[in-house]
Design a protein around this motif. Sequence first.
Motif, PDB file in Angstrom:
ATOM      1  N   GLY A  37       0.782  -1.226   0.000  1.00 52.43           N
ATOM      2  CA  GLY A  37       0.000   0.000   0.000  1.00 52.43           C
ATOM      3  C   GLY A  37       0.814   1.276   0.000  1.00 52.43           C
ATOM      4  N   ILE A  38       2.063   1.212  -0.419  1.00 54.43           N
ATOM      5  CA  ILE A  38       2.928   2.393  -0.376  1.00 54.43           C
ATOM      6  C   ILE A  38       2.727   3.270  -1.613  1.00 54.43           C
ATOM      7  N   THR A  39       2.595   4.565  -1.368  1.00 59.79           N
ATOM      8  CA  THR A  39       2.378   5.554  -2.423  1.00 59.79           C
ATOM      9  C   THR A  39       3.322   6.733  -2.196  1.00 59.79           C
ATOM     10  N   GLU A  40       3.255   7.708  -3.091  1.00 59.91           N
ATOM     11  CA  GLU A  40       4.083   8.899  -2.898  1.00 59.91           C
ATOM     12  C   GLU A  40       3.687   9.663  -1.641  1.00 59.91           C
ATOM     13  N   ASN A  41       2.467   9.437  -1.140  1.00 59.99           N
ATOM     14  CA  ASN A  41       1.988  10.175   0.037  1.00 59.99           C
ATOM     15  C   ASN A  41       2.442   9.588   1.366  1.00 59.99           C
ATOM     16  N   ASN A  42       2.792   8.299   1.384  1.00 62.73           N
ATOM     17  CA  ASN A  42       3.174   7.696   2.670  1.00 62.73           C
ATOM     18  C   ASN A  42       4.572   7.079   2.673  1.00 62.73           C
ATOM     19  N   ALA A  43       5.285   7.164   1.550  1.00 65.40           N
ATOM     20  CA  ALA A  43       6.620   6.563   1.462  1.00 65.40           C
ATOM     21  C   ALA A  43       7.570   7.141   2.507  1.00 65.40           C
ATOM     22  N   GLY A  44       7.476   8.437   2.744  1.00 64.61           N
ATOM     23  CA  GLY A  44       8.367   9.083   3.696  1.00 64.61           C
ATOM     24  C   GLY A  44       8.242   8.525   5.098  1.00 64.61           C
ATOM     25  N   ALA A  45       7.042   8.165   5.498  1.00 64.20           N
ATOM     26  CA  ALA A  45       6.826   7.623   6.844  1.00 64.20           C
ATOM     27  C   ALA A  45       7.529   6.290   7.029  1.00 64.20           C
ATOM     28  N   VAL A  46       7.606   5.511   5.970  1.00 69.86           N
ATOM     29  CA  VAL A  46       8.277   4.206   6.026  1.00 69.86           C
ATOM     30  C   VAL A  46       9.782   4.398   6.206  1.00 69.86           C
ATOM     31  N   ILE A  47      10.326   5.373   5.516  1.00 73.74           N
ATOM     32  CA  ILE A  47      11.758   5.673   5.650  1.00 73.74           C
ATOM     33  C   ILE A  47      12.060   6.219   7.043  1.00 73.74           C
ATOM     34  N   LYS A  48      11.219   7.094   7.543  1.00 75.09           N
ATOM     35  CA  LYS A  48      11.426   7.659   8.878  1.00 75.09           C
ATOM     36  C   LYS A  48      11.416   6.580   9.955  1.00 75.09           C
ATOM     37  N   ALA A  49      10.681   5.512   9.707  1.00 79.76           N
ATOM     38  CA  ALA A  49      10.583   4.418  10.687  1.00 79.76           C
ATOM     39  C   ALA A  49      11.862   3.596  10.741  1.00 79.76           C
ATOM     40  N   GLY A  50      12.718   3.736   9.730  1.00 79.20           N
ATOM     41  CA  GLY A  50      13.975   2.998   9.741  1.00 79.20           C
ATOM     42  C   GLY A  50      14.237   2.150   8.524  1.00 79.20           C
ATOM     43  N   ALA A  51      13.319   2.148   7.557  1.00 76.81           N
ATOM     44  CA  ALA A  51      13.529   1.373   6.331  1.00 76.81           C
ATOM     45  C   ALA A  51      14.545   2.073   5.436  1.00 76.81           C
ATOM     46  N   ASP A  52      15.193   1.285   4.607  1.00 80.66           N
ATOM     47  CA  ASP A  52      16.162   1.826   3.658  1.00 80.66           C
ATOM     48  C   ASP A  52      15.520   2.152   2.313  1.00 80.66           C
ATOM     49  N   GLY A  53      14.335   1.593   2.098  1.00 81.24           N
ATOM     50  CA  GLY A  53      13.651   1.833   0.842  1.00 81.24           C
ATOM     51  C   GLY A  53      12.209   1.380   0.910  1.00 81.24           C
ATOM     52  N   THR A 101       1.365  -1.411  -7.479  1.00 81.05           N
ATOM     53  CA  THR A 101       0.316  -0.764  -8.263  1.00 81.05           C
ATOM     54  C   THR A 101       0.385   0.765  -8.287  1.00 81.05           C
ATOM     55  N   ALA A 102       0.945   1.375  -7.246  1.00 80.49           N
ATOM     56  CA  ALA A 102       1.037   2.835  -7.251  1.00 80.49           C
ATOM     57  C   ALA A 102       1.798   3.317  -8.484  1.00 80.49           C
ATOM     58  N   ILE A 103       2.758   2.507  -8.940  1.00 83.77           N
ATOM     59  CA  ILE A 103       3.503   2.840 -10.150  1.00 83.77           C
ATOM     60  C   ILE A 103       2.959   2.090 -11.362  1.00 83.77           C
ATOM     61  N   SER A 104       2.757   0.772 -11.227  1.00 81.06           N
ATOM     62  CA  SER A 104       2.416  -0.045 -12.403  1.00 81.06           C
ATOM     63  C   SER A 104       1.049   0.268 -12.992  1.00 81.06           C
ATOM     64  N   GLU A 105       0.133   0.781 -12.164  1.00 82.55           N
ATOM     65  CA  GLU A 105      -1.197   1.104 -12.666  1.00 82.55           C
ATOM     66  C   GLU A 105      -1.431   2.607 -12.767  1.00 82.55           C
ATOM     67  N   ALA A 106      -0.371   3.371 -12.598  1.00 82.67           N
ATOM     68  CA  ALA A 106      -0.496   4.832 -12.647  1.00 82.67           C
ATOM     69  C   ALA A 106      -0.684   5.323 -14.078  1.00 82.67           C
ATOM     70  N   HIS A 107      -1.348   6.458 -14.199  1.00 79.90           N
ATOM     71  CA  HIS A 107      -1.491   7.095 -15.514  1.00 79.90           C
ATOM     72  C   HIS A 107      -0.115   7.471 -16.050  1.00 79.90           C
ATOM     73  N   ILE A 167       7.855   9.470  -5.593  1.00 82.17           N
ATOM     74  CA  ILE A 167       8.247   8.549  -4.525  1.00 82.17           C
ATOM     75  C   ILE A 167       9.739   8.684  -4.234  1.00 82.17           C
ATOM     76  N   ARG A 168      10.547   8.736  -5.270  1.00 83.99           N
ATOM     77  CA  ARG A 168      12.002   8.889  -5.089  1.00 83.99           C
ATOM     78  C   ARG A 168      12.323  10.177  -4.322  1.00 83.99           C
ATOM     79  N   LYS A 169      11.640  11.241  -4.673  1.00 84.90           N
ATOM     80  CA  LYS A 169      11.880  12.522  -4.006  1.00 84.90           C
ATOM     81  C   LYS A 169      11.537  12.427  -2.515  1.00 84.90           C
ATOM     82  N   ASN A 170      10.409  11.813  -2.195  1.00 85.66           N
ATOM     83  CA  ASN A 170       9.982  11.711  -0.802  1.00 85.66           C
ATOM     84  C   ASN A 170      10.860  10.759  -0.004  1.00 85.66           C
ATOM     85  N   VAL A 171      11.304   9.688  -0.636  1.00 82.78           N
ATOM     86  CA  VAL A 171      12.223   8.751   0.038  1.00 82.78           C
ATOM     87  C   VAL A 171      13.526   9.443   0.393  1.00 82.78           C
TER      88      VAL A 171
END
Length: 219
Positions: A175-191, A196-202, A211-215
Motif C-alpha cells: 500500500g505504499i504511495t508517494e503520500n506515505n513513502a516518507g513515513a516508512v523511511i522515517k521508521a527505519g527502512a532503507d527503501g 500498483t502505485a507505479i504499475s497502474e499509474a497514468h 516517490i524517489r523525491k519523498n524517500v
Amino acid sequence: MRLNDEFELREALKVYLILGSPNCKHRPAEVLKAAIEGGITFFQYREKGIGAFTGSKKYQLAKELQQICREHHIPFIVNDDIELAIALGADGVHIGQEDESIESVRKRVGNKIIGVSVHSFEEAIKAIEGGADYFGMGPIFPTKTKADAKTPKGTTLIEQFRNWGITIPIVGIGGITENNAGAVIKAGADGVSVITAISEAHSPKEVAKAIRKNVEADL
C-alpha cells in the motif's frame, strides 16, 4: 550486475519496483522504462495472479525486462522462481516464508542477492542466519495486490527491529504511495517496495519521481 557491499545494496533498495503482467495497465516493458526514467533503483519480476504468464511467455517477458534493467544498471531479481532466476542469470531472488528454505536457495544461487519476507523477530533471525541480504517487511498499509496478504501493521515492526539492533537493509511493502513513502523511511527502512502505485499509474514516470523525491527527503 553485482552489488559489492551492504552500502551499495542499501542505495539500490531506495525505490524498489515489483511487477508482472497482471499488475500493469500498459505493456510491462513500457511501464518499467517509464519508472526507470522516474527514478526507481531496483526491480523485482513477480509474475503471479489471475492471467499470469507461465512457461515460455513468462521466460520471454522476464528476459525483456531484464534487458531493460541491464541497459539502465538496475538490479533485476526474480520472485520465488529460483529456476527462472538461474536460467536468466538474474541478480538475485526474493523468497517468502512458504517458499524454499533460504539455506537451500543460497546453495543454488551462490553470492547473488537474496531478499526474504519477514513478519516477526524469529523469522528475521532465521533469515539472517541463513544468509539473507535484505528484508521485505509488510504489508505496511492495506493492499489489494496479494489476495492472501496479512493484516497491515503500519511501521511498528520496522521501528522495533531497529530498536532491537537489527541492522540488515529493510524495504517496506504494501500500500505504499508517494503520500506515505516518507513515513516508512522515517521508521527505519532503507527503501520502499511499490507495485500498483507505479504499475497502474497514468504516469508511472511521475509517480516514481515523486516517490524517489519523498524517500530521499527522509533518508
